[in-house]
Scaffold this motif. Structure first.
Motif, PDB file in Angstrom:
ATOM      1  N   GLU B  49       0.829  -1.211   0.000  1.00  0.00           N
ATOM      2  CA  GLU B  49       0.000   0.000   0.000  1.00  0.00           C
ATOM      3  C   GLU B  49       0.864   1.263   0.000  1.00  0.00           C
ATOM      4  N   ASN B  53       1.519   4.148  -2.889  1.00  0.00           N
ATOM      5  CA  ASN B  53       1.264   5.573  -2.677  1.00  0.00           C
ATOM      6  C   ASN B  53       2.483   6.409  -3.094  1.00  0.00           C
ATOM      7  N   HIS B  57       0.985   8.573  -5.898  1.00  0.00           N
ATOM      8  CA  HIS B  57       0.707   9.933  -5.411  1.00  0.00           C
ATOM      9  C   HIS B  57       1.977  10.775  -5.292  1.00  0.00           C
ATOM     10  N   GLY B 107      -5.566   2.641   1.848  1.00  0.00           N
ATOM     11  CA  GLY B 107      -4.118   2.427   1.903  1.00  0.00           C
ATOM     12  C   GLY B 107      -3.495   2.904   3.202  1.00  0.00           C
TER      13      GLY B 107
HETATM   14 MG   LIG Z   1      -3.102   4.151  -1.598  1.00  0.00          MG
END
Ligand SMILES: [Mg+2]
Ligand SMILES: Nc1ncnc2c1ncn2[C@@H]1O[C@H](COP(=O)(O)OP(=O)(O)OP(=O)(O)O)[C@@H](O)[C@H]1O
Lengths: 139, 147
Positions: B49, B53, B57, B107
């Motif tokens: 997770e 990210n 992101h 997440g």
């Molecule tokens: Mg995530």
């Protein structure tokens, strides 16, 4: 030491068992492979000449299911359902089930079975090990 | 300078092949330290997770893995570092179900539940570092905010 690509799995095999599509996931599935699988299964259901009676996804060889793979599995089942086809997730490892619950991903609406054989019988499909027909002659 | 013991391992996170590689390295390290199967599975899931990210992101970055030994317990510390946009509202980002992408928003909140220790340091415009630590079974850690 092997490089990152040593873990790169090939395309996920989709086996046709009677009218059921059997998908066996193994090892560490990359994100792109999971996305490709989603498209592939949906395509097969939609374009199959004979109606697909169900999809079984065998995840007994999968060590972890994170929110990404969990979402793909749920979406495969949801799109198959829209195409009038049922999906059964088979063989989840206990450690994966415990982790998914703690992660908050219980995937309601996804049918599960402890193994492929039970998944097939859930779909009303005779198990591959058992003889497929029992003609009762002279009954 | 050559330290006599391996201290930290740094793995880059720039593609989904890297995510698989990072998962595999953490699993191997956790198994070698004596983490049980369920604990390994939880830890590797949290890693997956957080590394995703960092990639999705944060625009990519790296993970730093450090084996821990404290008294008679051993563990693993993992930091996920990016120099991406950062997180403006940490509390909101940690909320179960909150997402700015098409995700499930599980997440951050979910991985916090999967490991013993969890910390985020993020500055808008500068990047994000998420650090987790987990210890080989030993004392069951009290679950933060067990509901
Ligand atoms: Mg995530
Ligand atoms: N490294 C990061 N850099 C910038 N923003 C981040 C980072 N990690 C998380 N975020 C922000 O926090 C939100 C919540 O993250 P979280 O992992 O919980 O959910 P998600 O990634 O959106 O979906 P999921 O992980 O369930 O697929 C993200 O949508 C994103 O806005």
């Amino acid at each position: 030491m092997t490089g990152p690509f040593a873990t790169q799995p090939g395309p996920v095999p989709v086996l046709v068992l009677g009218d059921v599509l059997l998908v066996t996931l193994q090892g560490d599935l990359h994100d792109t492979a999971a996305e490709r699988l989603q498209q592939d299964i949906t395509q097969r259901i939609a374009s199959s000449p004979a109606p697909v009676g169900g999809v079984v996804i065998d995840i007994s060889g999968v060590e972890i299911v994170d929110s990404f793979l969990g979402r793909i599995l749920a979406e495969i089942a949801a799109s198959a359902r829209l195409l009038a086809t049922r999906t059964v997730l088979a063989g989840m490892r206990p450690s994966v089930a415990i982790t998914l619950v703690e992660l908050g991903l219980t995937m309601p609406g996804l049918d599960t079975a402890l193994d492929v054989e039970r998944a097939l019988s859930l779909l009303g499909h005779p198990s591959p090990a058992a003889p497929t027909t029992h003609p009762e002659e002279g009954a | 300078m050559h330290a006599p013991f391996v201290s930290a391992t740094r793995l880059s996170i720039g593609s989904d092949a890297d995510l698989a590689w990072v998962r595999q390295q953490v699993r191997q390290a956790a198994a070698a330290l004596g983490f049980g199967l369920v604990q390994q599975t939880k830890l590797v899931t949290a890693v997956s997770e957080l590394a995703r990210n960092t990639l999705v992101h944060g625009g990519g970055g790296h993970m730093e893995m450090t084996p821990l030994a404290e008294g008679n317990r051993v563990g693993l510390r993992l930091s996920f570092v990016d120099r991406g946009p950062g997180i403006r509202d940490l509390e909101l980002a940690m909320t179960d179900g909150y997402t700015t992408g098409g995700g499930l928003g599980k997440g951050l909140s979910g991985s916090k539940r999967l490991v013993a220790e969890f910390a985020i340091d993020s500055r808008p415009g500068e990047g994000t570092t998420v650090t987790i630590a987990d210890w080989v079974s030993g004392v069951p850690s009290p679950r933060a905010g067990a509901s």
